[in-house]
Design a protein around this motif. Structure first.
Motif, short mmCIF file in Angstrom:
data_model
loop_
_atom_site.label_atom_id
_atom_site.label_comp_id
_atom_site.label_asym_id
_atom_site.label_seq_id
_atom_site.Cartn_x
_atom_site.Cartn_y
_atom_site.Cartn_z
N LEU A 12 0.82 -1.22 0.00
CA LEU A 12 0.00 0.00 0.00
C LEU A 12 0.85 1.26 0.00
CD1 LEU A 12 -2.79 -1.09 2.51
CD2 LEU A 12 -2.84 -1.14 0.00
N THR A 13 2.14 1.14 0.33
CA THR A 13 3.02 2.31 0.30
C THR A 13 3.18 2.84 -1.12
OG1 THR A 13 5.03 0.97 0.16
CG2 THR A 13 4.29 1.61 2.36
N LEU A 14 2.72 2.08 -2.12
CA LEU A 14 2.79 2.54 -3.51
C LEU A 14 1.55 3.33 -3.93
CD1 LEU A 14 4.37 -0.58 -5.25
CD2 LEU A 14 5.49 1.41 -4.25
N LEU A 15 0.55 3.41 -3.08
CA LEU A 15 -0.68 4.12 -3.45
C LEU A 15 -0.47 5.59 -3.81
CD1 LEU A 15 -3.33 2.58 -1.04
CD2 LEU A 15 -3.14 2.29 -3.52
N PRO A 16 0.51 6.31 -3.22
CA PRO A 16 0.71 7.69 -3.66
C PRO A 16 1.06 7.84 -5.15
CG PRO A 16 1.73 7.38 -1.53
CD PRO A 16 1.29 6.03 -2.02
N PRO A 24 -1.95 11.13 3.44
CA PRO A 24 -2.43 11.16 4.83
C PRO A 24 -3.03 9.82 5.27
CG PRO A 24 -3.85 12.49 3.42
CD PRO A 24 -2.67 12.08 2.59
N GLY A 25 -3.65 9.10 4.34
CA GLY A 25 -4.22 7.80 4.69
C GLY A 25 -3.16 6.81 5.15
N LEU A 26 -2.05 6.76 4.43
CA LEU A 26 -0.96 5.86 4.83
C LEU A 26 -0.35 6.30 6.15
CD1 LEU A 26 0.82 5.36 1.41
CD2 LEU A 26 -0.29 3.58 2.77
N THR A 27 -0.18 7.61 6.32
CA THR A 27 0.44 8.13 7.53
C THR A 27 -0.40 7.81 8.76
OG1 THR A 27 1.43 9.90 6.21
CG2 THR A 27 1.41 10.20 8.60
N VAL A 28 -1.68 8.11 8.69
CA VAL A 28 -2.57 7.83 9.82
C VAL A 28 -2.70 6.32 10.03
CG1 VAL A 28 -4.95 8.03 10.65
CG2 VAL A 28 -3.82 10.00 9.61
N GLY A 29 -2.79 5.57 8.93
CA GLY A 29 -2.88 4.11 9.04
C GLY A 29 -1.66 3.51 9.71
N CYS A 30 -0.49 4.03 9.39
CA CYS A 30 0.74 3.55 10.01
C CYS A 30 0.73 3.86 11.51
CB CYS A 30 1.95 4.20 9.35
SG CYS A 30 3.50 3.74 10.14
N ALA A 73 8.96 3.26 -6.18
CA ALA A 73 8.92 2.18 -5.18
C ALA A 73 10.15 2.21 -4.27
CB ALA A 73 8.82 0.82 -5.88
N LEU A 74 11.15 3.01 -4.62
CA LEU A 74 12.36 3.08 -3.80
C LEU A 74 12.20 3.84 -2.48
CD1 LEU A 74 15.46 3.56 -6.13
CD2 LEU A 74 15.08 1.79 -4.43
N PRO A 75 11.46 4.96 -2.42
CA PRO A 75 11.38 5.67 -1.14
C PRO A 75 10.93 4.83 0.05
CG PRO A 75 10.62 7.10 -2.89
CD PRO A 75 10.85 5.73 -3.50
N GLY A 121 4.65 -5.32 -5.04
CA GLY A 121 4.20 -3.98 -5.38
C GLY A 121 4.02 -3.73 -6.86
N MET A 122 4.92 -4.24 -7.69
CA MET A 122 4.79 -3.99 -9.13
C MET A 122 3.57 -4.72 -9.72
SD MET A 122 6.83 -1.68 -10.02
CE MET A 122 6.93 -0.91 -8.41
N PRO A 123 3.31 -5.97 -9.35
CA PRO A 123 2.05 -6.58 -9.82
C PRO A 123 0.82 -5.83 -9.29
CG PRO A 123 3.55 -8.29 -9.09
CD PRO A 123 4.18 -6.98 -8.71
N PHE A 124 0.89 -5.37 -8.05
CA PHE A 124 -0.20 -4.57 -7.48
C PHE A 124 -0.41 -3.30 -8.31
CE2 PHE A 124 -1.23 -0.99 -4.56
CZ PHE A 124 -2.50 -1.38 -4.18
#
Length: 181
Positions: A12-16, A24-30, A73-75, A121-124
């Motif tokens: 899900l970190t690739l959603l941005p 914000p969704g990933l940040t709050v979810g984390c 995908a690197l960050p 992540g790439m297939p996602f």
């Protein structure tokens, strides 16, 4: 958690790549997920790493190699390797903080992230992209959809155009209207 974390949710970190709303969704979810670790340091460092990684992922989303956002995908890989590797080194190693403790912890976290972000992540990414493309094509190919259905799939440009036309019809006196051919 621990240094080796092959968590499927990390894709899900690739959603941005697809939307800035994911940041914000990933940040709050984390943050919420790290509450479960009962460790304030995880809540702080993990949330910070996720926020920075999400911002960088969004910033690099348009750099594609053979149609894939390999740079974006690197960050999550690098930021988590550095931030979480440092957190583990400084606060959780029984022998105390050391250069090699940081290197080993960072590599463990980074390699875990690398596996998830690239192998899963790439297939996602390809599946999400294909679904988005199918939805866009469906509007063009299907002229008999209702206005309610169409509004779900309108592009930003189409929404602006419709809003402008509605505004013009409602608020501009008919004698003052300008029509473009």
């Amino acid at each position: 958690y621990g240094p080796i974390q092959l968590r499927i949710s990390e894709v899900l970190t690739l959603l941005p790549i697809f939307t800035p709303a994911a940041i914000p969704g990933l940040t709050v979810g984390c943050f919420i997920a790290n509450i479960g670790s009962f460790n304030v340091l995880d809540m702080i460092f993990g949330t910070f790493a996720t926020l920075i990684a999400a911002l960088l992922t969004y910033a690099t989303r348009k750099i594609l190699f053979k149609g894939l956002p390999l740079v974006a995908a690197l960050p999550p890989v690098l930021v988590n390797a550095i931030v979480i590797g440092a957190e583990i080194n400084w606060f959780f190693l029984p022998e105390g903080a050391s250069y090699w403790g940081f290197v080993i912890s960072g590599l463990e976290v980074g390699l875990s992230q690398l596996v998830v972000c690239y192998l899963l992540g790439m297939p996602f990414y390809m599946v999400v992209k294909k679904i988005r493309n199918l939805k866009k094509r469906n509007i063009v190919d299907n002229s008999n959809i209702t206005p309610e259905q169409k509004s779900v799939y309108l592009t930003e440009k189409e929404m602006r155009k419709e809003a402008f036309e509605k505004f013009s019809d409602e608020f501009v006196p008919s004698s003052d209207r300008v029509y473009h051919a």
